[in-house]
Scaffold this motif. Structure first.
Motif, PDB file in Angstrom:
ATOM      1  N   TYR A 414       0.873  -1.186   0.000  1.00 35.67           N
ATOM      2  CA  TYR A 414       0.000   0.000   0.000  1.00 35.67           C
ATOM      3  C   TYR A 414       0.904   1.228   0.000  1.00 35.67           C
ATOM      4  O   TYR A 414       2.146   1.108   0.058  1.00 35.67           O
ATOM      5  N   TYR A 418      -3.572   4.816   1.431  1.00 37.07           N
ATOM      6  CA  TYR A 418      -4.104   4.034   2.551  1.00 37.07           C
ATOM      7  C   TYR A 418      -3.773   4.705   3.881  1.00 37.07           C
ATOM      8  O   TYR A 418      -4.623   4.795   4.779  1.00 37.07           O
ATOM      9  N   SER A 421      -5.996   7.434   4.712  1.00 37.11           N
ATOM     10  CA  SER A 421      -7.337   6.966   5.082  1.00 37.11           C
ATOM     11  C   SER A 421      -7.425   6.604   6.557  1.00 37.11           C
ATOM     12  O   SER A 421      -8.517   6.508   7.121  1.00 37.11           O
ATOM     13  N   GLN A 644      -0.710  -2.425   8.934  1.00 35.51           N
ATOM     14  CA  GLN A 644      -1.952  -2.370   8.153  1.00 35.51           C
ATOM     15  C   GLN A 644      -3.052  -3.180   8.837  1.00 35.51           C
ATOM     16  O   GLN A 644      -4.206  -2.742   8.919  1.00 35.51           O
ATOM     17  N   GLN A 648      -6.364  -1.405  10.069  1.00 36.24           N
ATOM     18  CA  GLN A 648      -7.625  -1.873   9.483  1.00 36.24           C
ATOM     19  C   GLN A 648      -8.626  -2.210  10.570  1.00 36.24           C
ATOM     20  O   GLN A 648      -9.830  -1.969  10.422  1.00 36.24           O
TER      21      GLN A 648
END
Length: 653
Positions: A414, A418, A421, A644, A648
């Motif tokens: 990524y 990302y 975000s 990540q 997430q």
């Protein structure tokens, strides 16, 4: 002083911290040494445009005797070009230079738009001084201290409208006049013609003494040798021409695709004497860029490949050196003292855009323009002592190149899209990734340097973002709980590596819930963000500490007067031993920049976040028993993947 103690808490032992706390208390008490030094700095603030600038540039660059390649000069890799003939090489070089001349005209008019801050008190004007130094400066070696020559401050040269560049080809140096009062500025075609002349001339000449190697030697030795060279009238003119040139363009031979920096010592002796045979000199022409990886390309930009390849085809003192290899690999080596990477990147992206957007022009071979005088080849007058110095410089630079452990890693999981975000600054995110990576490998954090621009202030350059915080340590400890095998004891720990390894093997489950890891992550992000803001707003600790130290030296009764205890303390030594030297160097083009470590057992780590990937350029030294860029890259991949998964989880809530 309080911020200094907080910064060092996760990096030193409890006993070291308590000793330092007592020293700090005595140093900063009312009427004590520290407060008197602060008054001295306040006086300097009133007398100078920027009280810190001279302290900073001397400490960072001018007092550092280490060779410039690897240790100081960054390298930048551009997207490879497709060259079919020598005319393509000349045309590309001419187009780059034509763009530089356009830019120089803007600088001469003082018409460069003033940049403004885009965050934290948006709209503040940023100092543009370093942009004007790029094409007007040259670092000068000294037997005691280096200095920075600037055409802007040269009273004899400031009104001179003539412009020239230096072209290096097969270790020969040529002076090319690109602008003159009697005939104006050369066109792109005329510049192309000059490059063609050089590309045709240099291969027909006997190998010259590789004088360029001297610029890659220890700065004090080079300062002594330069002073000796300067005694001869011909050499003096050559040295002045190079110092006053706009830039260098280095027309290189490609590095072999299987370039092995650690095998250089077997071939350095022949190149040092200037007797490199034609097989070695031109034997790599058949390689194409597709057979060379990005690590190979980065080696070429950082140091040239050693004395048997292109390291003599450089003048490392010069601020801007474009490197163009006949297999299409191209880029830049730049001397760091006049400007930060941001000024260099802005110029490069502008030039590459011009090269890509303009029509290729006539594909017919450029003709040699007979109305132009040919480029002047610089010839040197060297005695036996100077030949010996060149041989020693060859051995030294080959040792440096051989020792460099370099690895360019593209993380494709990524990118910054990302990261954004997750409502986290990409720079903050990646700094924490580097902390997690180091902790995974070694089980402790180390003093970390990240440059923070201080251009909101006149003559401002950078201060140090210290990313190894207590909050970062709490978070990485939680992330690595239960991994065990990679842990090593920190310096001065009473627990041995073997004991820690056994402890790690016993703990095979995490004591931290995912929710706790997220809480620690948020705290680490918040702290890293605060430190970043403090630095760009001029509230960092390192420049201030440096000023207090230098103020102590300037106000000491005698030169032998000891510094205050705070600067002799072990904690201060650890604070300035940057085992991780890092920098975000973002570009919009597919270019990247890298540099070497700043200490023998350290890592250099630059990173360039793109929307969907991140380019890392990692460096270390093979001579260190504790570092490995391949292992670091592998750990970095694991860290970014783990981060990540964690973020997430947060995003899903």
């Amino acid at each position: 002083m309080e911020r200094y103690l907080i910064a060092m808490q996760p990096l030193v032992t409890t006993s070291q911290l308590e000793r330092t706390r007592a020293i700090v208390k005595a140093f900063s008490a009312p009427g004590a040494h520290g407060t008197r030094l602060q008054l001295y700095l306040n006086e300097q603030r009133e007398l100078k445009d920027n009280w810190a600038y001279e302290y900073w540039i001397n400490d960072m660059y001018m007092n550092n005797p280490l060779p410039l390649p690897v240790n100081s000069n960054p390298g930048m890799v551009f997207p490879p070009r497709k060259f079919t003939t020598v005319h393509d090489v000349a045309r590309y070089a001419a187009r780059l230079l034509d763009g530089v001349l356009d830019h120089k005209e803007i600088l001469d008019k003082k018409a460069l738009p003033i940049e403004r801050a885009t965050s934290r008190e948006k709209g503040q004007p940023l100092c543009m001084t370093q942009y004007y130094r790029l094409l007007t400066s040259c670092r000068m070696p000294g037997k005691v201290q280096d200095s920075l020559y600037s055409r802007l401050e040269d009273n004899q040269d400031v009104k001179n409208n003539n412009e020239h560049i230096i072209v290096a080809c097969r270790n020969q140096f040529y002076c090319v006049a690109v602008k003159a009062t009697d005939r104006g500025r050369l066109t792109e075609d005329e510049i192309c013609s000059q490059f063609l002349h050089i590309l045709n001339d240099a291969p027909c000449l006997a190998s010259p003494p590789p004088v360029g190697l001297l610029t890659g030697d220890n700065r004090r030795k080079w300062g002594d040798n330069r002073e000796s060279l300067y005694q001869d009238e011909r050499n003096r003119r050559n040295l002045d021409l190079i110092a006053k040139s706009l830039l260098l363009i280095c027309l290189d031979e490609p590095l072999p695709a299987n370039f092995n920096a650690r095998a250089l010592r077997t071939s350095s002796s022949s190149s040092a004497s200037g007797n490199l045979d034609e097989t070695n000199r031109g034997g790599y022409v058949g390689y194409i860029a597709g057979h060379r990886d990005e690590t190979n390309m980065a080696h070429q930009m950082l140091h040239g490949g050693g004395s048997s390849l292109n390291s003599a085809n450089r003048w490392f003192d010069k601020t801007v050196q474009f490197v163009i290899s006949n297999d299409g690999v191209n880029g830049l080596c730049y001397e760091h003292s006049p400007a930060e990477g941001i000024a260099v990147i802005q110029l490069i992206e502008q030039l590459l855009k011009k090269c890509d957007e303009l029509p290729p022009g006539s594909h017919a071979p450029a003709t040699l323009h007979s109305h132009l005088p040919p480029p002047e080849r610089l010839e040197w007058q060297l005695d036996a002592r100077m030949h010996r110095s060149i041989q020693e410089a060859a051995q030294n630079i080959d040792g440096l190149v051989e020792d460099l452990d370099l690895y360019v890693h593209r993380f494709t999981g990524y990118g910054k899209n990302y990261i954004k975000s997750c409502n986290v600054s990409p720079d903050v995110y990646l700094q924490l990734a580097l902390q997690l990576t180091y902790f995974r490998l070694y089980g402790h954090l180390v003093t970390t340097y990240e440059s923070a621009s201080t251009r909101r202030y006149h003559l401002g350059r950078v201060d140090c973002i210290r990313s190894a915080t207590q909050e970062a340590l709490n978070w990485v400890t939680a992330m690595c709980q239960g991994e065990g095998g990679g842990l090593k004891s920190p310096p001065d720990s009473e627990v041995s590596d073997d004991e820690l390894l056994n402890m790690g093997k016993k703990v095979t489950f995490s004591l931290y819930t995912e929710q706790k890891k997220l809480e620690l992550w948020d705290a680490a992000v918040k702290r890293q963000t605060e430190i970043m803001i403090d630095n760009i707003m001029g509230q960092g600790i390192d420049i201030h500490l440096l000023g207090l130290r230098e103020a102590a030296r300037e106000t000491a009764p005698t030169a032998a007067h000891p510094l205050p205890d705070i600067f002799l303390d072990e904690t201060y030594r650890i604070a300035n031993n940057f085992l991780l030297s890092t920098s975000q160097l973002p570009t919009t083009s597919d270019t990247f920049m890298g540099y070497g470590p700043v200490v023998p057992d350290g890592y250099g780590a630059s990173y360039n976040p793109h929307p969907d990937m991140i380019v890392f350029c990692l460096s270390a030294f093979h001579s260190s028993e504790t570092t490995s860029t391949w292992k670091f890259a592998h750990s970095l991949e694991e860290s970014l993947t783990a981060m990540q998964k964690l973020t997430q989880l947060k995003n899903s809530k």
